[in-house]
Design an enzyme around this catalytic site. Sequence first.
Site, PDB file in Angstrom:
ATOM      1  N   ARG A   1       0.674  -1.217  -0.028  1.00  0.00           N
ATOM      2  CA  ARG A   1      -0.166   0.114   0.074  1.00  0.00           C
ATOM      3  C   ARG A   1       0.953   1.247   0.063  1.00  0.00           C
ATOM      4  O   ARG A   1       2.129   1.241   0.625  1.00  0.00           O
ATOM      5  CB  ARG A   1      -0.733   0.049   1.268  1.00  0.00           C
TER       6      ARG A   1
ATOM      7  N   SER B   1       7.835  -5.392   6.220  1.00  0.00           N
ATOM      8  CA  SER B   1       7.722  -6.021   7.402  1.00  0.00           C
ATOM      9  C   SER B   1       8.269  -7.653   7.249  1.00  0.00           C
ATOM     10  O   SER B   1       7.792  -8.686   6.976  1.00  0.00           O
ATOM     11  CB  SER B   1       6.073  -6.366   7.504  1.00  0.00           C
TER      12      SER B   1
ATOM     13  N   ASP C   1       6.290  -3.716  10.871  1.00  0.00           N
ATOM     14  CA  ASP C   1       4.918  -3.394  10.895  1.00  0.00           C
ATOM     15  C   ASP C   1       4.605  -3.587  12.500  1.00  0.00           C
ATOM     16  O   ASP C   1       3.623  -2.875  12.927  1.00  0.00           O
ATOM     17  CB  ASP C   1       4.000  -4.498  10.215  1.00  0.00           C
TER      18      ASP C   1
END
Length: 494
Positions: A118, A180, A233
Amino acid sequence: MATFIAGIFLGVATILALDQRRHADGKKKRPPAGGMRSKHSMMNMTNITWLHKEFHYSNKELIKIGEEMQRDFAKGLASVETGHKAEIPMIPSYITRLPTGREKGEYLALDMGGTNFRLLKISLPGDGTTLIRSTKAKLPDSVLNGDSSDLFGFIAEKLLSFVPESVDGGKQYDLGFTFSFPVVQTAIDQGKLLRWTKGFKTKGVVDEEVVSLLQKEIDARNMNISIKAIINDTVGTLMARALTDKNCVVGLIIGTGCNTAFVEEASRVGKFSHMTPEGGFKKSDMVIVNTEMGNFSGPKLRRTRVDKLLDAQSLNPGMQFWEKMVSGLYLGELVRLLVVVFAEEGKLFLRGDLAEIWKEKGSLSTYTMGLLEADEDPELRVVEAILQRDMNTFGSSLNDRTFLKSICKTISKRAARVAAAGVFATLLQVQRKRVTVAVDGSIFKLYPMFHHWMRDAVEMMIQESGLQTQVEIVDAEDGSGVGAAAAVAALVGA
Ligand code: BGC
């Protein structure tokens, strides 16, 4: 939740269609005589007892696992090495301040940790709230199977379409990069990928400086964007919640992968000792540590035959044992492996040979597993419809379906309880009176019952061990995106 519910509706619609067909044929089956006391259901009982013995952990055992994890945290914290051998790497994030909520400005965040990534533009008005514009894209197989320039070039191209105003000396942006995977950081904006997890295998990234790889592709496109921070994350989730909650000192992800981060006294982090100020660290100096505890594999974590099978066929054998019991990438596969074992032993799907699809790796997703488990119909007609539609399996008996549902529940319940042991370990480590654990990830948020079982197990462990901590386990909203912006804002913002 929306996806699960949509899926369940789809299942129910299929079932209603099936049902109508049955009525039309006038062949609606009656439940077998003797109901749950039939011979096969007795066999189910024994199998279910076996499943319980093999996969269930008592509260006492969970406490032991948590204690073992905490000892490994302490070992990892003391060590200056984050080599490939280090069990739980305990990586300092170089973030030494939690956000106050008063941070202001407009930032970009890039969130990459699964096959979707994203891009976000986040405005922080200075009162702890956020305004977000975001877009999502899938990483195509050509990129996942390619090399580092395929991967970071593709991401930079998407960034170019997202913020065209940044090109050719245009608007300047600072970017927080949520990446992540286990990155051994040497600064807030520097770090090398230790190893891929979650089924990634893009070449030319392991042991490389991840920020430089992306910044190079951004610069090649003449964008006025500067990467100011690379964060995990779990760290982002912690930071995002900390904008409004000063008790939030733990971030947890239970999604495709799983991991935790927590706030630690800087003086206890061996890998951070080179940052010691002249006068030494004060007691209040802190740093957020990305544990990478997915790699925990202490002896109290019993590995069954299917756990070993799953590990052997994975892209990273011998690693990420805790993650392989808990996270979304693996749960459906554990169920599939168990079904194959039981079918081979003549305990499941007795009418005819087991459909070939069951023998294909990855053919039962964790999403489908959740739908099987959520079926509350007395005849398990959603399970029946899914078996026919997705698994080429016809003529299942109610006993087959009941047993299959138990297998799913056994695996997901073990996952939730073993995840809880990880939470308990972080509570043992941080030793505070009140702790908020911010959690993100599809399994925690969407898998039926998972968060209840996890919360219950954490409470039980606290009670039975006498730990003096009041814990609140909260659903964190968009931690990976907002957290990256919060980290950048805390560095450069007003
Ligand atoms: C990665 C972690 C990450 C977790 C959750 C694991 O596979 O190693 O860095 O935090 O997945 O996304």
